[in-house]
Design a protein around this motif. Structure first.
Motif, short mmCIF file in Angstrom:
data_model
loop_
_atom_site.label_atom_id
_atom_site.label_comp_id
_atom_site.label_asym_id
_atom_site.label_seq_id
_atom_site.Cartn_x
_atom_site.Cartn_y
_atom_site.Cartn_z
N GLN A 74 69.73 43.70 55.10
CA GLN A 74 69.40 44.92 55.82
C GLN A 74 69.87 44.82 57.26
OE1 GLN A 74 65.13 45.15 55.44
NE2 GLN A 74 65.24 46.00 53.37
N LYS A 76 69.66 46.88 61.21
CA LYS A 76 68.81 47.76 61.98
C LYS A 76 69.62 48.97 62.44
CE LYS A 76 65.71 45.68 64.44
NZ LYS A 76 65.04 44.92 65.49
N THR A 77 69.03 50.14 62.28
CA THR A 77 69.66 51.38 62.73
C THR A 77 69.44 51.54 64.24
OG1 THR A 77 67.69 52.74 62.42
CG2 THR A 77 69.14 52.45 60.49
N GLY A 80 65.97 51.73 65.21
CA GLY A 80 65.12 50.55 65.03
C GLY A 80 64.56 50.37 63.64
N LYS A 81 64.98 51.19 62.69
CA LYS A 81 64.53 51.06 61.30
C LYS A 81 65.50 50.17 60.53
CE LYS A 81 61.73 54.88 61.41
NZ LYS A 81 60.39 54.98 61.05
N TRP A 82 65.01 49.52 59.48
CA TRP A 82 65.84 48.68 58.64
C TRP A 82 66.46 49.50 57.52
CZ3 TRP A 82 67.27 44.23 60.49
CH2 TRP A 82 66.44 43.56 61.39
N LYS A 83 67.77 49.31 57.29
CA LYS A 83 68.51 50.03 56.25
C LYS A 83 69.25 49.02 55.38
CE LYS A 83 72.03 53.54 55.61
NZ LYS A 83 72.96 54.44 56.24
#
Length: 103
Positions: A74, A76-77, A80-83
């Motif tokens: 994953q 980080k966008t 700050g979110k994990w993708k």
């Protein structure tokens, strides 16, 4: 969470399997997941999708729940979110033999 950079800091570079073992050992346990930080923008998730966590993987022909492990990279966008960037599945039989793998 410990970074995998500890491998480089300690000068330990044996095999890829050793690296994977270290990522698992140093990872943070979060429910059915072990999460290890690669760097501040990348993490690897080892997910235990067995027993009560098993689920179908219909696109690969598993209509009923199937025991498997999932290894996911994953990133980080900007928010700050994990993708998820890459997801690998390891399917095994009731004796623990690997019977299938797929992305």
């Amino acid at each position: 969470m410990k970074s995998s950079n500890i491998l480089l800091q300690q000068g330990i570079r044996n095999t890829k399997l050793d690296d994977i073992k270290t990522l698992i050992k140093n990872g943070e346990v979060n429910g059915k997941n072990i999460i290890s930080e690669i760097d501040e923008n990348t993490q690897i998730v080892f997910r235990n999708d067995t027993g009560i966590n098993a689920h179908p993987v219909k696109p690969k022909g598993y209509i009923d729940p199937v025991d498997h492990y999932n290894v996911e990279i994953q990133t980080k966008t900007p928010a700050g979110k994990w993708k998820s960037k890459w997801s690998y599945h390891i399917v095994f039989d009731d004796k623990g033999n690997i019977i299938n793998t797929f992305d």
